[in-house]
Every structure is written in structure tokens, then in C-alpha cells.
Design an enzyme around this catalytic site. Sequence first.
Site, short mmCIF file in Angstrom:
data_model
loop_
_atom_site.label_atom_id
_atom_site.label_comp_id
_atom_site.label_asym_id
_atom_site.label_seq_id
_atom_site.Cartn_x
_atom_site.Cartn_y
_atom_site.Cartn_z
N LYS A 53 4.64 -1.63 -2.52
CA LYS A 53 5.72 -1.51 -3.53
C LYS A 53 6.22 -2.89 -3.98
O LYS A 53 6.37 -3.14 -5.18
CB LYS A 53 6.86 -0.67 -2.92
CG LYS A 53 8.17 -0.70 -3.66
CD LYS A 53 8.24 0.23 -4.83
CE LYS A 53 9.54 0.03 -5.59
NZ LYS A 53 9.62 0.81 -6.79
N LYS A 67 16.86 -6.68 -6.31
CA LYS A 67 16.72 -6.18 -4.93
C LYS A 67 15.25 -6.23 -4.49
O LYS A 67 14.92 -6.75 -3.42
CB LYS A 67 17.23 -4.73 -4.86
CG LYS A 67 16.95 -4.06 -3.53
CD LYS A 67 17.13 -2.54 -3.56
CE LYS A 67 16.49 -1.92 -2.34
NZ LYS A 67 16.54 -0.46 -2.31
N THR A 82 13.30 2.29 -1.14
CA THR A 82 12.64 0.98 -1.16
C THR A 82 13.39 0.09 -0.17
O THR A 82 14.55 -0.26 -0.40
CB THR A 82 12.71 0.35 -2.56
OG1 THR A 82 12.08 1.23 -3.49
CG2 THR A 82 11.99 -0.99 -2.58
N LEU A 141 17.47 6.51 0.04
CA LEU A 141 18.73 5.78 0.27
C LEU A 141 18.65 4.35 -0.27
O LEU A 141 17.57 3.85 -0.56
CB LEU A 141 19.01 5.77 1.78
CG LEU A 141 19.10 7.15 2.44
CD1 LEU A 141 19.29 7.01 3.95
CD2 LEU A 141 20.23 7.97 1.84
N PRO A 142 19.82 3.68 -0.36
CA PRO A 142 19.83 2.36 -1.00
C PRO A 142 19.05 1.26 -0.27
O PRO A 142 18.34 0.50 -0.90
CB PRO A 142 21.33 2.02 -1.04
CG PRO A 142 22.03 3.34 -0.99
CD PRO A 142 21.18 4.22 -0.14
#
Length: 295
Positions: free
Chosen positions: A171, A246, A96, A65-66
Site C-alpha cells: 500500500k 499520512k 492503512t 480504523l484511523p
Amino acid sequence: MAKIAFFGLGNMGGPMAINLLNAGHQVKVFDLFPAAVDKLVALGATTAATAKDVAADAEIVVSMLPAGKHVKDLYIGTEGLIDVLSPGALVIDSSTIDAGSAQETAKALQASDIAFIDAPVSGGVAGAAAGTLSFMVGGSVDAFSKAKPLLEVMGKNIFHAGDVGAGQVAKVCNNMLLSILMVGTSEALQLGMANGLDPKVLSEIMSKSSGSNWTLDVYNPCPDVMDTVPASNNYEGGFMTDLMVKDLGLAMETALASSSSTPMGSLTRSLYSLHQKAGNGKKDFSSIFTAFETK
Ligand code: NAD
């Protein structure tokens, strides 16, 4: 074969779900876009009317998902999958997101005996389609061992980074370093070109010298130095500037939370943010190269 519920069938989740289907798993899918669901159903997946109906009999739930709020809403908020998942179920969230949202979700699920791992990925849309993603996992050793065979269907390199949240930290560290390398490589190539060097020759020299790095060696940001990279395709495909902005935002939140000094990451976040505002959000992140043009 596992009963899997898959949430989020976008650029990444769609091909990841297809790989699970192709490996013979029973995959039930859900997305807010009906067309994304229809595509998977045509390939053998099933679906249901609501998110809860999709998750009800799942042994393993995967989400792509976003952002953190979508993940929290899905499991422990408005969509409330926690109410229908069985004790012993495993949640693999590959979105992420910030480590805090992953930890909050994991803690709430744990109270209902549902295991959670954060398993963000590197490798982009091409890696998702080819099943060659790298997974950076945070969670218990037991949950990691249970998830690993499924992650191996979708990826090539599977790392256990530590407890819940550690995958997300790994990440953002990786992507912050990637952005720094990309900006540095772009700067160096433009400096050489402005002083008369052929970017192919300069790339070869630096690649065999101490400036060698991944962005120079396999993802060169200068058009026409390499054939198959986004730079030689008008910066289309690859990893969008929007997503780099992001991830650098998440890296800065992580740095603030731990009082870490990240001056280079902070600078590249600002550079990528300006680059995004200049209309390059949908272009591959290597397009930052164009920001250093001298003419
Ligand atoms: P995307 O926007 O293409 O897909 C997200 C999907 O989630 C959409 O189809 C959306 O409809 C769906 N969705 C949103 N809320 C939902 C809900 N409650 N239930 C079901 N579906 C829902 O995004 P993407 O490029 O696939 O990226 C997904 C995640 O992977 C992001 O966290 C991103 O940062 C990360 N990521 C992306 C890339 C990349 O190259 N695209 C690479 C690595 C990591």
C-alpha cells in the site's frame, strides 16, 4: 453466511459494512460515533453496548480504523478483543497502518489461535461504496483463502502480497508512487500552460506519449480537462491531502526501517506536507497542481 463484527464505520468502513450486509451476512457493528452505528442498524445491522460484546460471537472481525495505535488498542490493548474472540476466528484489518503494528497484533492474536491478515485498500470512498476496492493482503495462504470471498464482496481486485505486513508495504509503495506521478504530472502541465499550451491538448499528447500515467489518463489535476474528477469540482471528494500526508509518513517510516533510498518519496512527502500546512488538507490530493501555478 458469516457472522461478522465490523469496527470503524467512517467514510470507508461505513459503505464496506453496507456491502457485507447487502450480500446477506450477519453484521454486528461498532463505532465511537453513535450516528454511524445508527445508520447501519437502520439498514439491518445489529450492535451491542461494548466492543467486546460486538465481537464475542464473531467468526470474522473486520476493522477500518484511523491508525496503528487504534488497531493495537482494539485487539490487544485497552479494548482487548483478544479476550473474547474464539480460537479459529479471523481478523481482517483494512486500515492503512504501519506494517510493524500489523505484525505485532498478528503475533499476539496467533498465540490465542486467532488468524490475522492486513488488507489495506486502494480505491477511495467511491470504490468502497461501489464494492470495487483493491485489497492488498498480507497473511498466511489459509487466512487469505478464508478472507477472499468476503473481500470479493467489498472489492474487485484481491492481491496476496505475502506474509503479515506485506499488504501494508504494498500500500505505501503504491501511494508513494502515486504521489510522485501526481506531482510530476502537475509540474509538466503547469510548464506547458505557462508556455501557452492548452492543458487539454497537452494532456492528450502526453497521454499518448511516453509521459502517460494514471494521474494524467484518469485523474487529471488540471480543472476542466476531465469532467468527473475532483479537479473539476473545486478539488472536493476523492482522496484528501491529509490522507496522502499520512501514507507518505508511513512510506518514510518503512524506508527508514529497511535503509531504503526514497529521494522522490521524501520530496513529495515534504511538498504534500507544505501543501497541507497551507490549508489544503481536506482538498483532494490532486490540488497539489495549484502549488505550481505561475500566476
Ligand atoms: P474515518 O475517520 O472516516 O473513519 C474512521 C472511523 O473509525 C471513525 O468513524 C471513528 O469513530 C472510528 N473509530 C476510531 N476508533 C475506533 C474504535 N476503537 N472502535 C470503533 N470505531 C473506531 O476514516 P476513513 O476515511 O474511513 O479511513 C479509514 C482507514 O482507511 C484509514 O486507515 C485510512 O488511511 C484508510 N483509507 C482511507 C481512504 C479514503 O479515501 N478515505 C482510502 C484508502 C484507505
